[in-house]
Design a protein around this motif. Sequence first.
Motif, PDB file in Angstrom:
ATOM      1  N   PRO A 162       0.692  -1.492   0.116  1.00  0.00           N
ATOM      2  CA  PRO A 162       0.075   0.111   0.067  1.00  0.00           C
ATOM      3  C   PRO A 162       0.740   1.379  -0.064  1.00  0.00           C
ATOM      4  CG  PRO A 162      -0.988  -1.392   1.511  1.00  0.00           C
ATOM      5  CD  PRO A 162       0.286  -2.025   1.129  1.00  0.00           C
ATOM      6  N   SER A 163       1.718   1.291   0.795  1.00  0.00           N
ATOM      7  CA  SER A 163       2.622   2.347   0.844  1.00  0.00           C
ATOM      8  C   SER A 163       3.552   2.829  -0.603  1.00  0.00           C
ATOM      9  CB  SER A 163       3.903   2.309   1.994  1.00  0.00           C
ATOM     10  OG  SER A 163       4.598   1.247   1.587  1.00  0.00           O
ATOM     11  N   GLU A 164       3.436   1.861  -1.480  1.00  0.00           N
ATOM     12  CA  GLU A 164       4.170   2.098  -2.449  1.00  0.00           C
ATOM     13  C   GLU A 164       3.209   2.573  -3.650  1.00  0.00           C
ATOM     14  OE1 GLU A 164       6.788  -0.794  -3.967  1.00  0.00           O
ATOM     15  OE2 GLU A 164       7.959  -0.886  -1.941  1.00  0.00           O
ATOM     16  N   ARG A 165       1.919   2.726  -3.343  1.00  0.00           N
ATOM     17  CA  ARG A 165       0.816   3.225  -4.232  1.00  0.00           C
ATOM     18  C   ARG A 165       0.770   4.672  -4.198  1.00  0.00           C
ATOM     19  NH1 ARG A 165      -3.443  -0.485  -1.616  1.00  0.00           N
ATOM     20  NH2 ARG A 165      -2.519  -2.488  -2.211  1.00  0.00           N
ATOM     21  N   MET A 166       0.645   5.531  -5.556  1.00  0.00           N
ATOM     22  CA  MET A 166       0.388   6.935  -5.511  1.00  0.00           C
ATOM     23  C   MET A 166      -0.977   7.300  -4.638  1.00  0.00           C
ATOM     24  SD  MET A 166       1.309   7.857  -9.603  1.00  0.00           S
ATOM     25  CE  MET A 166       0.090   6.536 -10.219  1.00  0.00           C
ATOM     26  N   ASN A 167      -0.859   8.304  -4.197  1.00  0.00           N
ATOM     27  CA  ASN A 167      -2.353   8.858  -3.823  1.00  0.00           C
ATOM     28  C   ASN A 167      -3.029   9.527  -4.793  1.00  0.00           C
ATOM     29  OD1 ASN A 167      -1.445  11.818  -3.881  1.00  0.00           O
ATOM     30  ND2 ASN A 167      -0.058  11.525  -2.318  1.00  0.00           N
ATOM     31  N   MET A 168      -4.259   9.666  -4.304  1.00  0.00           N
ATOM     32  CA  MET A 168      -5.071  10.067  -5.337  1.00  0.00           C
ATOM     33  C   MET A 168      -4.880  11.591  -5.792  1.00  0.00           C
ATOM     34  SD  MET A 168      -6.966   7.569  -6.070  1.00  0.00           S
ATOM     35  CE  MET A 168      -7.839   8.579  -7.359  1.00  0.00           C
ATOM     36  N   LYS A 169      -4.270  12.345  -5.019  1.00  0.00           N
ATOM     37  CA  LYS A 169      -4.138  13.744  -5.863  1.00  0.00           C
ATOM     38  C   LYS A 169      -2.954  13.509  -6.771  1.00  0.00           C
ATOM     39  CE  LYS A 169      -4.495  17.304  -3.180  1.00  0.00           C
ATOM     40  NZ  LYS A 169      -5.641  17.805  -4.001  1.00  0.00           N
ATOM     41  N   GLU A 170      -1.964  12.758  -6.642  1.00  0.00           N
ATOM     42  CA  GLU A 170      -1.011  12.476  -7.856  1.00  0.00           C
ATOM     43  C   GLU A 170      -1.716  11.887  -9.010  1.00  0.00           C
ATOM     44  OE1 GLU A 170       3.383  10.415  -8.297  1.00  0.00           O
ATOM     45  OE2 GLU A 170       2.629  10.462  -6.398  1.00  0.00           O
ATOM     46  N   ILE A 171      -2.585  10.884  -8.466  1.00  0.00           N
ATOM     47  CA  ILE A 171      -3.276  10.167  -9.486  1.00  0.00           C
ATOM     48  C   ILE A 171      -3.891  11.034 -10.491  1.00  0.00           C
ATOM     49  CG2 ILE A 171      -4.798   8.163 -10.009  1.00  0.00           C
ATOM     50  CD1 ILE A 171      -3.784   6.655  -7.454  1.00  0.00           C
ATOM     51  N   ALA A 172      -4.804  11.910  -9.864  1.00  0.00           N
ATOM     52  CA  ALA A 172      -5.220  12.680 -10.529  1.00  0.00           C
ATOM     53  C   ALA A 172      -4.857  13.648 -11.526  1.00  0.00           C
ATOM     54  CB  ALA A 172      -6.351  13.848  -9.756  1.00  0.00           C
ATOM     55  N   ARG A 173      -3.553  14.048 -11.322  1.00  0.00           N
ATOM     56  CA  ARG A 173      -2.779  14.995 -11.790  1.00  0.00           C
ATOM     57  C   ARG A 173      -2.186  14.110 -13.084  1.00  0.00           C
ATOM     58  NH1 ARG A 173      -0.659  17.066  -6.854  1.00  0.00           N
ATOM     59  NH2 ARG A 173       0.982  15.824  -6.901  1.00  0.00           N
ATOM     60  N   ARG A 174      -1.741  12.831 -12.757  1.00  0.00           N
ATOM     61  CA  ARG A 174      -1.320  12.038 -13.991  1.00  0.00           C
ATOM     62  C   ARG A 174      -2.340  11.815 -14.951  1.00  0.00           C
ATOM     63  NH1 ARG A 174       2.906   8.523 -12.417  1.00  0.00           N
ATOM     64  NH2 ARG A 174       2.653   7.612 -14.436  1.00  0.00           N
ATOM     65  N   MET A 175      -3.782  11.394 -14.561  1.00  0.00           N
ATOM     66  CA  MET A 175      -4.509  11.014 -15.595  1.00  0.00           C
ATOM     67  C   MET A 175      -5.127  12.418 -16.536  1.00  0.00           C
ATOM     68  SD  MET A 175      -5.100   8.040 -15.001  1.00  0.00           S
ATOM     69  CE  MET A 175      -6.058   7.980 -16.381  1.00  0.00           C
ATOM     70  N   LEU A 176      -4.809  13.643 -15.719  1.00  0.00           N
ATOM     71  CA  LEU A 176      -5.147  14.699 -16.796  1.00  0.00           C
ATOM     72  C   LEU A 176      -4.142  14.984 -17.751  1.00  0.00           C
ATOM     73  CD1 LEU A 176      -6.040  17.524 -14.035  1.00  0.00           C
ATOM     74  CD2 LEU A 176      -7.635  16.660 -16.047  1.00  0.00           C
ATOM     75  N   THR A 177      -2.706  14.479 -17.443  1.00  0.00           N
ATOM     76  CA  THR A 177      -1.900  14.455 -18.663  1.00  0.00           C
ATOM     77  C   THR A 177      -1.781  13.422 -19.570  1.00  0.00           C
ATOM     78  OG1 THR A 177      -0.123  13.355 -17.226  1.00  0.00           O
ATOM     79  CG2 THR A 177      -0.480  15.684 -17.022  1.00  0.00           C
ATOM     80  N   VAL A 178      -2.473  12.364 -18.940  1.00  0.00           N
ATOM     81  CA  VAL A 178      -2.634  11.148 -20.299  1.00  0.00           C
ATOM     82  C   VAL A 178      -3.059  11.576 -21.449  1.00  0.00           C
ATOM     83  CG1 VAL A 178      -3.364   9.035 -20.451  1.00  0.00           C
ATOM     84  CG2 VAL A 178      -2.309   9.445 -18.453  1.00  0.00           C
ATOM     85  N   GLY A 179      -4.370  12.380 -21.270  1.00  0.00           N
ATOM     86  CA  GLY A 179      -4.923  12.518 -22.626  1.00  0.00           C
ATOM     87  C   GLY A 179      -4.430  13.313 -23.510  1.00  0.00           C
ATOM     88  N   ILE A 180      -3.228  14.079 -23.193  1.00  0.00           N
ATOM     89  CA  ILE A 180      -2.479  14.862 -24.348  1.00  0.00           C
ATOM     90  C   ILE A 180      -2.136  14.276 -25.529  1.00  0.00           C
ATOM     91  CG2 ILE A 180      -1.988  16.443 -22.465  1.00  0.00           C
ATOM     92  CD1 ILE A 180       1.032  15.512 -22.641  1.00  0.00           C
ATOM     93  N   TYR A 181      -1.933  12.939 -25.279  1.00  0.00           N
ATOM     94  CA  TYR A 181      -1.698  12.064 -26.544  1.00  0.00           C
ATOM     95  C   TYR A 181      -2.677  11.963 -27.656  1.00  0.00           C
ATOM     96  CZ  TYR A 181       2.047  10.405 -23.183  1.00  0.00           C
ATOM     97  OH  TYR A 181       3.047  10.344 -22.277  1.00  0.00           O
ATOM     98  N   ILE A 182      -3.928  12.113 -27.212  1.00  0.00           N
ATOM     99  CA  ILE A 182      -4.892  11.771 -28.294  1.00  0.00           C
ATOM    100  C   ILE A 182      -5.882  13.101 -28.352  1.00  0.00           C
ATOM    101  CG2 ILE A 182      -4.687   9.422 -28.396  1.00  0.00           C
ATOM    102  CD1 ILE A 182      -7.211   9.517 -26.763  1.00  0.00           C
ATOM    103  N   TRP A 183      -5.941  13.742 -27.225  1.00  0.00           N
ATOM    104  CA  TRP A 183      -7.169  14.749 -27.153  1.00  0.00           C
ATOM    105  C   TRP A 183      -6.716  16.039 -28.055  1.00  0.00           C
ATOM    106  CZ3 TRP A 183      -7.674  14.474 -21.312  1.00  0.00           C
ATOM    107  CH2 TRP A 183      -8.853  13.502 -20.747  1.00  0.00           C
TER     108      TRP A 183
END
Length: 270
Positions: free
Chosen positions: A249-270
């Motif tokens: 569990p301690s090696e999982r990203m927290n939701m704040k970091e995950i939310a930031r990462r997910m916002l950047t993922v779409g730049i590849y196709i949006w």
Amino acid sequence: MGGAEKSFLKECEVLRSIQHRNLLSIVTACSVVDYIGSVFKALVYKFMANGNLDRWLHHKGDETSHKPLSLTQRLTIVVNIADALDYLHHDCGRPTIHCDLKPSNVLLDDDMNALLADFGIAIFYHDSWSTSTGSISSSVGVNGTIGYISPEYAGRGRHSTSDDVYGFGIILLEMIIGKRPTDPMFKDGVSIVNFVDSNFPHEIVHVIDAHLAEEWKDFAQEKKASENAVHQCLVSVLQVAHSCTNPIPSERMNMKEIARRMLTVGIYIW
């Protein structure tokens, strides 16, 4: 149903203190005694015309078929879920753990925006270490749903925000490969997590949902985006899912970091 009143009261308690564009908000609540003396309690929400995410991912023969979700729609939905969880864990003033993340608890409005629903077994973070989960009933006998529960929950007996992170990771995997974590193909030591990991990153084209695979080809043919851009987008999503489902569990990203990462993922196709 056993535990229904506790679930009703818990949902009222949670919903009165949170408000976010990606959380299903309550319209009103009622509690009355009917003509035969039975107590009737209800929570009323705005009707979500597009139902829940599970129905869009797993079509049933007796239902009107939905058009398959596009990659862009799937990315938008997971960004919405991540934003909602980021708010619950970090920004709502009283950190809240949903405890039952799964596609059927993700509702879709007229514009296909995702709203997280069903807080009947949610708990406040500071209460999770002082409240026995045995006091909260659910349809499967545990506080959550089989397939989406973190591996450490069974041994610990208490929820933490990392459990929601794990459930989010399973939803990511389910949306990419089109299989529930309880699919019959996952047996004899094979889980949805290690199945995807064993094909990551170079063989993911062989395990992704058939509709996404077809869209992958269409993107390249129509030059909306390069084939490599779609591949990189899927790799990025699965990298997030890999972190979310880490057995430690301690090696999982927290939701704040995950939310930031997910916002950047779409730049590849949006």
